[in-house]
Design a protein around this motif. Structure first.
Motif, PDB file in Angstrom:
ATOM      1  N   ARG A 130      -7.811  -9.782  -3.750  1.00 41.44           N
ATOM      2  CA  ARG A 130      -8.013 -10.306  -5.103  1.00 41.44           C
ATOM      3  C   ARG A 130      -6.729 -10.194  -5.925  1.00 41.44           C
ATOM      4  O   ARG A 130      -6.376 -11.100  -6.689  1.00 41.44           O
ATOM      5  N   GLU A 131      -6.008  -9.072  -5.747  1.00 43.87           N
ATOM      6  CA  GLU A 131      -4.736  -8.893  -6.449  1.00 43.87           C
ATOM      7  C   GLU A 131      -3.685  -9.881  -5.943  1.00 43.87           C
ATOM      8  O   GLU A 131      -2.890 -10.415  -6.715  1.00 43.87           O
ATOM      9  N   ASP A 147     -13.722 -15.670  -6.448  1.00 40.50           N
ATOM     10  CA  ASP A 147     -14.718 -14.892  -5.717  1.00 40.50           C
ATOM     11  C   ASP A 147     -15.398 -15.726  -4.635  1.00 40.50           C
ATOM     12  O   ASP A 147     -15.637 -15.245  -3.518  1.00 40.50           O
ATOM     13  N   SER A 154       0.863  -1.184   0.000  1.00 43.54           N
ATOM     14  CA  SER A 154       0.000   0.000   0.000  1.00 43.54           C
ATOM     15  C   SER A 154       0.899   1.233   0.000  1.00 43.54           C
ATOM     16  O   SER A 154       2.101   1.149   0.284  1.00 43.54           O
ATOM     17  N   ARG A 181     -12.175 -16.929 -12.243  1.00 47.03           N
ATOM     18  CA  ARG A 181     -12.665 -15.769 -11.489  1.00 47.03           C
ATOM     19  C   ARG A 181     -13.790 -16.159 -10.529  1.00 47.03           C
ATOM     20  O   ARG A 181     -13.849 -15.674  -9.391  1.00 47.03           O
ATOM     21  N   GLU A 238      -7.996  -5.701   2.447  1.00 45.88           N
ATOM     22  CA  GLU A 238      -9.383  -5.608   2.025  1.00 45.88           C
ATOM     23  C   GLU A 238      -9.584  -6.505   0.798  1.00 45.88           C
ATOM     24  O   GLU A 238      -8.610  -6.878   0.135  1.00 45.88           O
ATOM     25  N   PRO A 239     -10.845  -6.840   0.482  1.00 52.04           N
ATOM     26  CA  PRO A 239     -11.092  -7.761  -0.646  1.00 52.04           C
ATOM     27  C   PRO A 239     -10.425  -7.355  -1.959  1.00 52.04           C
ATOM     28  O   PRO A 239      -9.923  -8.217  -2.688  1.00 52.04           O
ATOM     29  N   GLU A 240     -10.391  -6.057  -2.249  1.00 46.63           N
ATOM     30  CA  GLU A 240      -9.798  -5.623  -3.514  1.00 46.63           C
ATOM     31  C   GLU A 240      -8.318  -5.978  -3.581  1.00 46.63           C
ATOM     32  O   GLU A 240      -7.833  -6.502  -4.589  1.00 46.63           O
ATOM     33  N   LEU A 241      -7.582  -5.691  -2.498  1.00 45.51           N
ATOM     34  CA  LEU A 241      -6.169  -6.041  -2.466  1.00 45.51           C
ATOM     35  C   LEU A 241      -5.991  -7.547  -2.406  1.00 45.51           C
ATOM     36  O   LEU A 241      -5.082  -8.100  -3.048  1.00 45.51           O
TER      37      LEU A 241
END
Length: 279
Positions: free
Chosen positions: A190-191, A206, A16, A202, A185-188
């Motif tokens: 996922r990466e 998820d 981050s 995908r 967090e979910p967004e990070l």
């Protein structure tokens, strides 16, 4: 500093802006970086990423409850010397043969700037942190048995991790750059999953994430699954050919996520009762 090399993470270690700023602050000030966060947030891997980014040697010191700052400098292996004296293996008069540099000593004695990871500093005695920084400030020490002095050519990059098991002395904290690594967090996340499983379907990614975060919401679970456990769980799912997962009694390979019997029982109770997890 025109030659300042900024840390921006690596291909396999995503960061981050706040973490990058903390690392770069520590590099500029040449102060230890104290990193806290729950297990599985990448504290230990951060040191590996910094060493890779700087093309520097990584020296690791895993702290235990009995660890002393002196242990990090060097140890005099009297047991080996006694063994050699008894069985006639080598010249026991050469004491230098029995001096073994510790992690601090190796970092000071390195031919180029090294990255020193001091892992889980809060496991040691309360006096350890201040004794440690005293040695880091001096950047040199003398081996009493030989009279030799070890002096650092370059100040190592020092990464210190803590699991918050005990309070650290204020004097220690004042001399460190501090950063707390939040859980992704979910967004990070996922990466992060994409880095480790680039060709993962995908839909399965998820579903796995949804199950993972739902389990972490269960307040009765004492050791919540971490990022590394999610990555391992997905690897097992793929190897077994599982194409779909959902949070029910038939959840496959639960042992990859939960590592305590009481946590497995807590999850089973929740599922059996049909109650939603408390946030």
């Amino acid at each position: 500093m025109s030659d300042f090399r900024r840390f921006r993470g690596t291909e396999r270690y995503l960061t981050s802006e706040a973490l990058e700023a903390a690392v770069n602050c520590a590099l500029v000030l040449e102060r230890p970086l104290l990193v806290k966060g729950e297990p599985g947030t990448g504290k230990t891997l951060l040191a590996e990423a910094i060493a890779r980014s700087l093309s520097a040697e990584l020296i690791t010191w895993h702290v235990k409850s009995t660890t002393r700052a002196q242990d990090g400098l060097y140890v005099y292996d009297t047991v080996q010397r006694l063994y050699d004296a008894r069985f006639g293996d080598g010249d026991v008069r050469d004491i230098r043969r029995y001096i073994k540099l510790g992690p601090l000593g190796k970092a000071f004695n390195a031919s180029a700037r090294a990255v020193l990871l001091i892992d889980e500093v809060d496991k040691a005695d309360l006096e350890f942190p201040n004794d440690l920084l005293h040695e880091l400030d001096r950047m040199r020490f003398r081996i009493a048995e030989t009279g030799d002095e070890i002096a650092a050519r370059e100040r190592p990059v020092v990464i210190i991790t803590s699991n918050n098991e005990k309070e650290l002395p204020d004097a220690f904290l004042r001399r460190c750059v501090f950063h707390f690594i939040d859980f992704p967090e979910p967004e990070l996340m996922r990466e992060i999953i994409r880095v480790h499983h680039p060709d993962l379907d995908r839909a399965l990614a998820d579903q796995a994430m949804q199950v993972f975060y739902e389990i972490r919401k269960n307040t009765r679970i004492r050791k919540r699954p971490s990022t590394s456990e999610l990555i391992d769980w997905i690897a097992v799912l793929r190897r077994a050919g599982v194409g779909e997962v959902k949070l029910d009694k038939a959840l496959p390979f639960l042992g990859a996520l939960l590592k305590k019997e009481q946590d497995v029982v807590a999850l089973a109770d929740q599922l059996a009762g049909g109650r939603r997890f408390r946030s």
